[in-house]
Write an enzyme that holds these catalytic residues in place. Structure first.
Site, mmCIF file in Angstrom:
data_model
loop_
_atom_site.group_PDB
_atom_site.id
_atom_site.type_symbol
_atom_site.label_atom_id
_atom_site.label_comp_id
_atom_site.label_asym_id
_atom_site.label_seq_id
_atom_site.Cartn_x
_atom_site.Cartn_y
_atom_site.Cartn_z
ATOM 1 N N GLU A 133 52.003 46.412 15.851
ATOM 2 C CA GLU A 133 50.853 45.873 15.135
ATOM 3 C C GLU A 133 49.580 46.573 15.610
ATOM 4 O OE1 GLU A 133 50.611 41.599 15.450
ATOM 5 O OE2 GLU A 133 48.947 41.490 14.023
ATOM 6 N N GLU A 183 53.503 34.946 8.510
ATOM 7 C CA GLU A 183 53.089 33.608 8.942
ATOM 8 C C GLU A 183 52.099 32.990 7.951
ATOM 9 O OE1 GLU A 183 52.023 33.611 13.155
ATOM 10 O OE2 GLU A 183 54.065 34.192 13.714
ATOM 11 N N TYR A 226 58.975 32.712 19.426
ATOM 12 C CA TYR A 226 58.585 33.273 20.720
ATOM 13 C C TYR A 226 59.071 32.379 21.854
ATOM 14 C CZ TYR A 226 55.578 36.766 18.531
ATOM 15 O OH TYR A 226 55.110 37.838 17.824
ATOM 16 N N GLU A 267 59.804 38.537 14.438
ATOM 17 C CA GLU A 267 59.025 38.531 15.676
ATOM 18 C C GLU A 267 59.735 37.634 16.679
ATOM 19 O OE1 GLU A 267 54.806 37.729 15.339
ATOM 20 O OE2 GLU A 267 54.690 38.880 13.472
ATOM 21 N N GLN A 278 56.154 43.127 21.250
ATOM 22 C CA GLN A 278 56.028 44.277 20.384
ATOM 23 C C GLN A 278 56.434 45.524 21.154
ATOM 24 O OE1 GLN A 278 52.269 44.437 18.335
ATOM 25 N NE2 GLN A 278 52.336 42.283 17.751
HETATM 26 O O1 AHR Z 1 52.826 39.314 17.795
HETATM 27 C C1 AHR Z 1 51.571 38.729 17.888
HETATM 28 C C2 AHR Z 1 51.298 37.752 16.757
HETATM 29 O O2 AHR Z 1 52.171 36.670 16.846
HETATM 30 C C3 AHR Z 1 51.512 38.257 15.364
HETATM 31 O O3 AHR Z 1 50.433 38.978 14.885
HETATM 32 C C4 AHR Z 1 51.703 36.993 14.596
HETATM 33 O O4 AHR Z 1 52.523 37.175 13.465
HETATM 34 C C5 AHR Z 1 52.310 36.038 15.606
HETATM 35 O O5 AHR Z 1 51.670 34.832 15.624
#
Ligand code: AHR
Length: 508
Positions: free
Chosen positions: A25, A173, A252, A309, A358
């Site tokens: 990103e 999102e 996450y 993600e 990332q």
């Molecule tokens: O990876 C960081 C951020 O996490 C991304 O931009 C978003 O999609 C998510 O909330």
């Protein structure tokens, strides 16, 4: 000691190599400083693209790269990032550090990067603040061969041939940074965007609808219900039925008590380590939850599930820009990754892609750059050690008797994780011992095949918080010493907090 049975003659679903996908990103130093240093940089580069990073990722057989976001994608206007660099307008990267983005890395630079990497591009279109026309024209610009207006513009900007773009995401999102929508509102928009996300020539898009946060199964259900035939489910009739091929979700591993106190990436105690692993192991239940919803609407499994993600999210390193999400990466992160991959392999019948967040310098990064130095993180090594699972057939591996575990809060955490696959006459087994202090002997009863000579690799370090820097690399892969095979019985000793892979040739 743990005993398990591996049915090596019962190949299951293919483990899509795209489960080992990546995400870049416009955020902090991922693109700028990570992938892109510019043509005038002292750092060895090809056309501005950092060569050490390219080489390290090529060594992982990186299958795809998602870009330009993330939240950034829904603020990005692709036309700002094409044409002579000196003429490109600037913009504010409002989500990430409020910095001014100069658009020097745009479509041509990204596609050149994918070509250097040998990776499939996964482009995320702007649904939150863009237009349908903008998205439709981007596809035309990227993939159309003839003399159409966008193909002509691409040629004026120096690229004659169209590119191949397999993966096309619609928004990111949408419930949050991508527009603050409800699931029904997004589904409506997704239908509209999907209708104009056309295939040009022989480029066939794999369209991915933006999906849920974590265990929001309701979001997935609404997409399945409302996208209907646009999801390839149900009747597909004639012209204009550009279906989606997949829905995504994000998850996450976040441990702290609040968003403002997620904990340090490097300074944590054993209790926090185990709590991290409880969070990581939750991916199994969440995958199963989304898959169950999808099975109800799409029993033939024509629609893919994409986790575009995933990874750890800790506090940023002290003294760094809070908007840049720069965190170190320890052996703990590596074990989070290995546990995720075992779950991914078990859900290979539905999960078609996953993208670590990332790739460079942001969140659970594979690579950290420090000036002209490149650091391979512990997580990088898990991706490398698991390469043999790419496009291999998953194999059933089941623990017999009790799985080693420990009580963490109100959760019983399994401290042993494993998965296996077969490809080209070989079997690869991945084994994780999450126990912070105790080694674990694993006895694997390999059934249905003759086991040939065995080789193994090990990732561990004296401390779980061990991490690599430009000057010190305590977390590296070594040969697994404590592995033997007698008949079909494989015996491995895993040190405390370690990940290992064992590979062997098989014959009938
Ligand atoms: O990876 C960081 C951020 O996490 C991304 O931009 C978003 O999609 C998510 O909330």
């Amino acid at each position: 000691m743990v005993r398990a049975v591996l049915e090596a003659d019962l190949p299951g679903p293919r483990i899509n190599r795209h489960l080992y996908g990546h995400f870049a990103e416009h955020l902090g130093r991922c693109v700028y400083g990570g992938f892109w240093v510019g043509e005038d940089s002292e750092v060895p580069n090809e056309g501005g693209l950092r060569l050490d990073v390219v080489e390290a990722l090529r060594a992982l057989d990186i299958p795809n790269l998602r870009w330009p976001g993330g939240c950034f994608a829904d603020t990005y206007h692709w036309r700002d990032g094409v044409g002579p660099r000196e003429d490109r307008p600037t913009m504010v990267n409002s989500h990430w550090g409020d910095v001014v983005e100069d658009n020097s890395f745009g479509t041509h630079e990204f596609m050149a990067l994918c070509e250097l990497l040998g990776a499939d591009p996964y482009v995320s279109a702007n649904v939150g603040s863009g237009t349908v026309r903008e998205a439709a024209e981007w596809i035309e610009y990227l993939t159309r061969a003839d003399d159409s207006p966008m193909a002509r513009l691409r040629r004026e900007n120096g690229r004659d041939e169209p590119w191949r773009v397999p993966f096309w995401g619609l928004g990111n999102e949408p419930w949050g940074c991508g527009g603050g929508m409800g699931s029904g509102a997004y589904a409506e928009l997704a239908r509209q965007y999907g209708t104009y996300s056309l295939d040009h020539g022989d480029n066939h898009l794999y369209r991915i609808a933006a999906g849920a946060a974590d265990a929001d199964y309701r979001w997935t259900e609404v997409l399945l219900q409302n996208l209907g035939r646009h999801l390839g489910v149900g009747e597909v009739t004639g012209h204009g039925t550009n279906t989606y091929q997949a829905v995504s979700f994000h998850h996450y591993t976040i441990v702290g008590d609040s968003w403002d106190a997620k904990g340090s990436a490097t300074r944590f105690d054993t209790d926090e380590y185990y709590r991290t692993m409880v969070k990581a192991a939750a991916i199994e239940r969440i995958l199963a939850g989304h898959a169950a919803v999808m099975d109800a609407y799409d029993p033939d499994r024509r629609v893919g599930l994409v986790l575009d993600e995933w990874g750890t999210w800790f506090d940023v390193e002290p003294g760094t820009n809070p908007g840049f999400l720069f965190q170190q990466n320890t052996l703990r992160d590596a074990l989070v990754a290995s546990v995720h991959f075992d779950a991914f392999h078990r859900h290979a019948d539905r999960l078609v892609m996953a993208n670590i967040a990332q790739t460079v310098n942001v969140l659970q990064a594979m690579l950290l750059t420090d000036g002209d130095a490149l650091v391979l993180t512990p997580s990088y090594h898990v991706f490398a050690m698991n390469k043999g699972h790419h496009d291999a057939a998953s194999l059933p591996l089941a623990v017999r008797g009790a799985t080693p575990s420990r009580t963490v809060g109100d959760t019983e955490l399994a401290t042993f994780s494993a998965s296996a696959s077969t490809k080209d006459g070989r079997v690869l087994v991945s084994l994780t011992n999450l126990d912070a202090t105790e080694p674990l002997v694993v006895e694997l009863d390999v059934r249905g095949v003759q086991v040939g000579s065995v080789e193994g690799h090990l990732l561990t370090a004296p401390e779980i918080s061990a991490h690599n820097t430009a000057t010190d690399t305590p977390v590296v892969v070594s040969d697994l010493q404590d592995v033997s095979v007698h008949g079909g019985l494989l015996r491995v000793t895993l040190p405390a907090h370690s990940f290992a892979t064992v590979g062997f040739a098989v014959s009938a």
